[in-house]
Design a protein around this motif. Structure first.
Motif, short mmCIF file in Angstrom:
data_model
loop_
_atom_site.label_atom_id
_atom_site.label_comp_id
_atom_site.label_asym_id
_atom_site.label_seq_id
_atom_site.Cartn_x
_atom_site.Cartn_y
_atom_site.Cartn_z
N PRO A 78 0.81 -1.23 0.00
CA PRO A 78 0.00 0.00 0.00
C PRO A 78 0.84 1.27 0.00
CG PRO A 78 -0.98 -1.61 1.46
CD PRO A 78 0.32 -2.19 1.01
N GLU A 79 1.93 1.28 0.73
CA GLU A 79 2.75 2.48 0.82
C GLU A 79 3.43 2.81 -0.51
OE1 GLU A 79 2.89 -0.05 2.98
OE2 GLU A 79 1.83 0.91 4.64
N THR A 80 4.02 1.80 -1.16
CA THR A 80 4.72 2.06 -2.42
C THR A 80 3.74 2.43 -3.53
OG1 THR A 80 4.71 -0.32 -2.97
CG2 THR A 80 6.66 0.55 -1.85
N ILE A 81 2.57 1.81 -3.54
CA ILE A 81 1.58 2.13 -4.56
C ILE A 81 1.05 3.55 -4.35
CG2 ILE A 81 -0.68 1.53 -5.52
CD1 ILE A 81 -0.06 -1.40 -4.79
N ALA A 82 0.75 3.91 -3.10
CA ALA A 82 0.26 5.27 -2.81
C ALA A 82 1.31 6.31 -3.18
CB ALA A 82 -0.11 5.37 -1.33
N ALA A 83 2.58 5.99 -2.89
CA ALA A 83 3.66 6.92 -3.24
C ALA A 83 3.78 7.07 -4.75
CB ALA A 83 4.97 6.43 -2.65
N ALA A 84 3.60 5.97 -5.49
CA ALA A 84 3.67 6.03 -6.95
C ALA A 84 2.52 6.85 -7.53
CB ALA A 84 3.66 4.61 -7.53
N LEU A 85 1.33 6.71 -6.94
CA LEU A 85 0.18 7.52 -7.37
C LEU A 85 0.49 9.00 -7.24
CD1 LEU A 85 -2.80 5.57 -5.75
CD2 LEU A 85 -2.53 6.01 -8.20
N LYS A 86 1.06 9.36 -6.11
CA LYS A 86 1.37 10.76 -5.85
C LYS A 86 2.48 11.26 -6.77
CE LYS A 86 2.55 13.94 -2.09
NZ LYS A 86 2.84 14.06 -0.64
N ALA A 87 3.53 10.46 -6.91
CA ALA A 87 4.67 10.88 -7.74
C ALA A 87 4.29 11.07 -9.20
CB ALA A 87 5.80 9.85 -7.63
N ALA A 88 3.36 10.26 -9.69
CA ALA A 88 2.93 10.35 -11.09
C ALA A 88 1.87 11.41 -11.31
CB ALA A 88 2.42 8.99 -11.57
N GLY A 89 1.37 12.02 -10.25
CA GLY A 89 0.33 13.05 -10.38
C GLY A 89 -0.95 12.51 -10.96
N VAL B 141 -5.15 -9.26 -1.18
CA VAL B 141 -5.05 -9.11 0.27
C VAL B 141 -4.71 -7.68 0.69
CG1 VAL B 141 -2.60 -9.73 0.34
CG2 VAL B 141 -4.02 -10.18 2.32
N ILE B 142 -4.13 -6.88 -0.20
CA ILE B 142 -3.76 -5.51 0.19
C ILE B 142 -4.83 -4.50 -0.17
CG2 ILE B 142 -1.32 -6.07 -0.14
CD1 ILE B 142 -1.37 -4.25 -2.63
N ALA B 143 -5.94 -4.93 -0.72
CA ALA B 143 -6.96 -3.99 -1.22
C ALA B 143 -7.46 -3.05 -0.13
CB ALA B 143 -8.12 -4.76 -1.84
N ALA B 144 -7.85 -3.57 1.02
CA ALA B 144 -8.42 -2.74 2.08
C ALA B 144 -7.39 -1.74 2.62
CB ALA B 144 -8.94 -3.62 3.20
N SER B 145 -6.19 -2.21 2.90
CA SER B 145 -5.16 -1.32 3.45
C SER B 145 -4.71 -0.29 2.42
CB SER B 145 -3.97 -2.14 3.95
OG SER B 145 -3.49 -3.01 2.94
N LEU B 146 -4.73 -0.64 1.13
CA LEU B 146 -4.39 0.32 0.10
C LEU B 146 -5.45 1.41 0.01
CD1 LEU B 146 -2.72 1.37 -2.27
CD2 LEU B 146 -3.87 -0.31 -3.75
N ALA B 147 -6.72 1.02 0.09
CA ALA B 147 -7.79 2.01 0.06
C ALA B 147 -7.66 2.98 1.23
CB ALA B 147 -9.14 1.29 0.10
N GLU B 148 -7.30 2.46 2.37
CA GLU B 148 -7.11 3.31 3.55
C GLU B 148 -5.90 4.22 3.38
OE1 GLU B 148 -6.38 2.79 8.38
OE2 GLU B 148 -6.95 1.06 7.14
N GLU B 149 -4.85 3.71 2.78
CA GLU B 149 -3.61 4.48 2.62
C GLU B 149 -3.77 5.63 1.63
OE1 GLU B 149 0.36 5.53 3.20
OE2 GLU B 149 -0.72 3.93 4.25
N CYS B 150 -4.44 5.38 0.49
CA CYS B 150 -4.50 6.40 -0.56
C CYS B 150 -5.85 7.11 -0.66
CB CYS B 150 -4.13 5.79 -1.91
SG CYS B 150 -5.31 4.56 -2.52
N GLY B 151 -6.88 6.55 -0.03
CA GLY B 151 -8.20 7.16 -0.09
C GLY B 151 -8.95 6.90 -1.39
N LYS C 199 -10.88 4.14 -4.15
CA LYS C 199 -11.60 2.86 -4.19
C LYS C 199 -10.72 1.86 -4.92
CE LYS C 199 -15.93 0.65 -5.63
NZ LYS C 199 -17.23 0.85 -6.30
N VAL C 200 -10.47 0.74 -4.30
CA VAL C 200 -9.57 -0.26 -4.86
C VAL C 200 -10.38 -1.45 -5.36
CG1 VAL C 200 -7.62 -1.80 -4.43
CG2 VAL C 200 -7.70 0.45 -3.33
N LEU C 201 -10.25 -1.72 -6.66
CA LEU C 201 -10.92 -2.86 -7.28
C LEU C 201 -9.90 -3.97 -7.49
CD1 LEU C 201 -12.90 -0.92 -10.04
CD2 LEU C 201 -13.63 -1.46 -7.72
N VAL C 202 -10.33 -5.19 -7.31
CA VAL C 202 -9.45 -6.34 -7.50
C VAL C 202 -9.68 -6.91 -8.89
CG1 VAL C 202 -8.80 -8.63 -6.70
CG2 VAL C 202 -9.42 -6.86 -5.04
N GLY C 203 -8.66 -6.85 -9.71
CA GLY C 203 -8.76 -7.34 -11.08
C GLY C 203 -8.43 -8.82 -11.18
#
Length: 447
Positions: A384-395, A413-423, A425-429
């Protein structure tokens, strides 16, 4: 007898200047002893020391230059039997075979076809490198004319194959003068004839035959000052040719047997084109420095080039794409956002499926140091942390109107914590890239 690292070190300047690219002179000496560097890499080595060390400290396999700059190819100087021990340094040069019996219009058509044999795979353009011109006309004049047409059209390095020394000489000293083609005499030729040919044309020659005979000829050529030599089993079944390649590589690297320390030329031609292409892939995997084949059709050529790309990648450096946001198709603010790692194969698998679906998407490649989804997740690099950071860095927030992203099914398994980290909605593909098309057309619309 090969020298040890300490024996080589005694002759070095011991200044630790780092100009060779190695931190210390001792470390450089060890690389020279292991065949991973040459004395020419040391700019401060005295002429006296160079003469004393001489051939004994040379890499176990000689580096041979084929062709003229800027299209020259270097083959040989490999230092490992197995890719996982180090890496293979000079990729197999793939040469497509042409008969000199073809007329000029047919030769020009072949050259046009050669130019089109370019394929994009995991972000890299792969293509054949050389032309092998086979003397099937029996006429030195015809071979010389064919070589001139091909070289003027393409300018790529060439292999000249003939059972007549005079045909090879005429082409190499005529239209190919100065271009350093590989001269491969498929007939009977002794060391004296090959040495004379090599010295008159200033070109590398290929010695063909069984292992001991090849070693004897290479040794005789070296005594005459000819060192730019390739070796080949010649027109032999694939099993014999692979045994020849393996045994010569072991003798050169493990036993430091100089007469077999030459790049290997393999031939994979035959009436059964599919079988020949399979043999070609085996030759690439087993030490061929130059591969002559008839794989002109893309469905036969691409597997050979793919094998080469895989075998000659660095196992210690995963192939990766730049970690950033990619647009696939004519995206808009409402286009789906897919998240994956920057491992090249992972990214291009996702990209190809998105392209096939014809649904424009954005793909966020997260920096995981080139590791795949599950590997990166297990190493805590795709979290969740690295994905959220990548979202921010890429604008990303500034480029999309929605706030939902799709993660690979393998890391649900990281869907819920990622949604909490970045705010978001996280869909599982889907777990596999092959499921992206159906997911985008059906499930994503319902999200």
């Amino acid at each position: 007898m090969a020298l040890t690292g300490l024996e080589i070190y005694k002759h070095l300047p011991k200044e630790n200047c780092k100009e060779c690219g190695v931190p210390t002179c001792l470390a450089f000496a060890m690389k020279v002893a292991a065949g991973q560097a040459g004395l020419d890499d040391c700019p401060r080595l005295s002429d006296q020391a160079r003469a004393q060390l001489g051939e004994a400290s040379a890499p176990p396999q000689r580096l041979v230059k084929i062709g003229a700059d800027p299209n020259a190819i270097q083959v040989g100087q490999e230092t490992a039997l197995f890719r996982h021990d180090d890496k293979f340094h000079h990729p197999t040069a793939v040469a497509l075979r042409i008969s000199d019996a073809e007329d000029e219009p047919a030769l020009r058509q072949r050259c046009q076809a050669f130019r089109k044999l370019q394929f994009l795979r995991v972000g890299v353009t792969i293509h054949p490198d050389m032309i092998a011109l086979a003397d099937e006309s029996g006429s030195p004049d015809k071979m010389q004319a064919a070589a001139e047409v091909i070289y003027n059209e393409l300018g790529v390095p060439m292999v000249l194959m003939s059972d007549k020394i005079e045909a090879l000489s005429a082409a190499a000293m005529g239209p190919l003068n100065g271009s350093r083609p590989v001269l491969y005499c498929t007939g009977q030729a002794g060391a004296d004839e090959l040495a004379d040919l090599a010295q008159r044309t200033s070109s590398p020659v290929c010695v063909a035959g069984e292992l001991q005979a090849a070693a004897d000829t290479v040794e005789a050529l070296a005594a005459k000052g000819v060192r730019d030599v390739l070796i080949s089993r010649g027109a032999a079944p694939a099993r014999e040719a692979l045994a020849f390649a393996t045994q010569s590589r072991r003798a050169a690297l493990n036993k430091k047997f100089r007469p077999l320390g030459c790049p290997i030329l393999a031939v994979a031609c035959g009436e059964d084109k599919t079988a020949a292409a399979l043999d070609a892939c085996a030759h690439v995997a087993k030490y061929a420095a130059v591969l002559v084949c008839d794989a002109w059709p893309p469905h036969l050529l691409v597997p050979i080039l793919t094998t080469r790309q895989n075998v000659y990648s660095d196992p210690q450096k995963p192939v990766q794409v730049e970690a950033k946001l990619y647009d696939v198709g004519e995206t808009s603010a409402d286009s789906p956002l897919l998240v994956t790692t920057n491992f090249s194969l992972s990214y291009y698998s996702v990209e190809s499926e998105v392209e096939a679906s014809r649904i424009p998407c954005r793909i966020l490649a997260v920096d995981t140091e080139g590791t795949s989804v599950l590997t990166a997740w297990a190493a805590d690099k795709f979290n969740p942390e690295t994905i959220a950071a990548a979202l921010k860095a890429a604008g990303v927030e500034e480029k999309v109107a929605h706030r939902q992203l799709v993660i690979p099914g393998h890391v649900a398994v990281i869907a819920a914590s990622l949604a909490e980290e970045c705010g978001w909605k996280v869909l599982v593909g889907p777990k596999e890239a092959s499921g992206i098309g159906p997911y985008l057309k059906n499930d994503y619309k319902m999200a």
